[in-house]
Design an enzyme around this catalytic site. Sequence first.
Site, PDB file in Angstrom:
ATOM      1  N   LYS A 189       0.811  -1.323  -0.098  1.00 47.86           N
ATOM      2  CA  LYS A 189      -0.474   0.528   0.331  1.00 47.86           C
ATOM      3  C   LYS A 189       0.464   1.496   0.099  1.00 47.86           C
ATOM      4  CE  LYS A 189      -4.035  -2.096   1.498  1.00 47.86           C
ATOM      5  NZ  LYS A 189      -4.909  -2.820   2.347  1.00 47.86           N
ATOM      6  N   ARG A 232      -3.950  -9.290   5.556  1.00 51.40           N
ATOM      7  CA  ARG A 232      -3.692  -9.975   4.001  1.00 51.40           C
ATOM      8  C   ARG A 232      -2.541  -9.390   3.045  1.00 51.40           C
ATOM      9  NH1 ARG A 232      -6.387  -6.572  -0.317  1.00 51.40           N
ATOM     10  NH2 ARG A 232      -7.713  -7.633  -1.081  1.00 51.40           N
TER      11      ARG A 232
HETATM   12  N1  HH2 Z   1      -7.012  -3.803   0.928  1.00 51.50           N
HETATM   13  C1  HH2 Z   1      -7.803  -3.933  -0.275  1.00 51.50           C
HETATM   14  C2  HH2 Z   1      -9.071  -5.062  -0.689  1.00 51.50           C
HETATM   15  N2  HH2 Z   1      -9.683  -5.236  -0.068  1.00 51.50           N
HETATM   16  N3  HH2 Z   1     -10.031  -5.993   2.755  1.00 51.50           N
HETATM   17  C3  HH2 Z   1      -9.981  -6.120   3.862  1.00 51.50           C
HETATM   18  N4  HH2 Z   1     -10.143  -6.680   4.836  1.00 51.50           N
HETATM   19  N5  HH2 Z   1      -8.347  -5.063   4.205  1.00 51.50           N
HETATM   20  C4  HH2 Z   1      -7.602  -4.560   3.125  1.00 51.50           C
HETATM   21  O1  HH2 Z   1      -6.955  -4.185   3.762  1.00 51.50           O
HETATM   22  C5  HH2 Z   1      -7.982  -4.663   2.392  1.00 51.50           C
HETATM   23  C6  HH2 Z   1      -9.464  -5.924   1.470  1.00 51.50           C
HETATM   24  C7  HH2 Z   1      -6.744  -3.200  -1.368  1.00 51.50           C
HETATM   25  O2  HH2 Z   1      -6.036  -3.924  -1.564  1.00 51.50           O
HETATM   26  P1  HH2 Z   1      -6.115  -4.703  -3.320  1.00 51.50           P
HETATM   27  O3  HH2 Z   1      -7.111  -6.282  -3.513  1.00 51.50           O
HETATM   28  O4  HH2 Z   1      -5.009  -5.233  -3.029  1.00 51.50           O
HETATM   29  O5  HH2 Z   1      -6.563  -3.187  -4.187  1.00 51.50           O
HETATM   30  P2  HH2 Z   1      -7.560  -3.578  -4.773  1.00 51.50           P
HETATM   31  O6  HH2 Z   1      -8.175  -2.865  -3.692  1.00 51.50           O
HETATM   32  O7  HH2 Z   1      -7.322  -2.530  -5.587  1.00 51.50           O
HETATM   33  O8  HH2 Z   1      -8.122  -4.609  -5.910  1.00 51.50           O
END
Ligand code: HH2
Length: 259
Positions: A206, A240
Amino acid sequence: MAKLMGVVNVTPDSFSDGGLYLDPAAAVAHGQELLAAGADLLDVGGESTRPGAQPVGEAEELRRVLPVIEGLAGAAISVDTSKAAVAAAATAAGATIVNDVTALRGDPGMAPLCAEREVTVVLMHMLGEPRTMQENPVYADVVGEVRSFLGERIEFALSAGIAAERIWVDPGIGFGKTAEHNLELLRRLAELGELGHPVVIGTSRKSFIGSLDGSDARERLGGTIASTVLAAAAGAEVLRVHDVAEVRQALTLADAVLG
Ligand code: HH2
């Protein structure tokens, strides 16, 4: 040892791996790789929630995630969605965890569905909504406010009939927070453990890491490892991450030293 939740983003626009696993076969293969690398569960998502992301329709989200969940049958799967219809189809296909970044505020059908299906629910803190959440987020006391929000959402989930042992909480790193807010949440993460529910945390790749050293999303493995090890040491139970093999090794070492 903390559990590793491997990220499987079936999206064209996720912030660090958008477009890599939009093809269902590629997403399933990636999920299998993460399991082989030591993931305890896989978080399958079809809608990016990165700052500025545009919402995705229900039919498109279903089209993205369902074949992947079906293809990963047998693994422990969480579905990263705020839509009850997506959660319904995903749990029918075998997902046992619903990871809802709106903490059951996005869709009135979500809480009753999770109660009825008896799935585990991740309640995440977010200030605002993805399109605008990074426009000047302000808190008097970020940890206190996140904690009281999560406490209120736990009460809501319980009142909807979701069993206490099926509720996990997440401070939502990067969701309506400045870099300093994220660092403060990591610094005082143990306070969220006092809510009495497993703490999930997603620091992986992030931008608060990049804010310290100027690194791009694909260059943040060191910061990801440091933050996940610190979170685990502060009591986080579910981490995660995108880079499962590397974080697994770091946690194994940390665990061997700290016990
Ligand atoms: N962060 C993201 C998505 N879902 N869920 C939880 N519970 N906690 C988090 O910190 C979290 C989440 C964002 O990361 P990513 O899925 O890699 O990116 P994007 O939202 O652009 O798909």
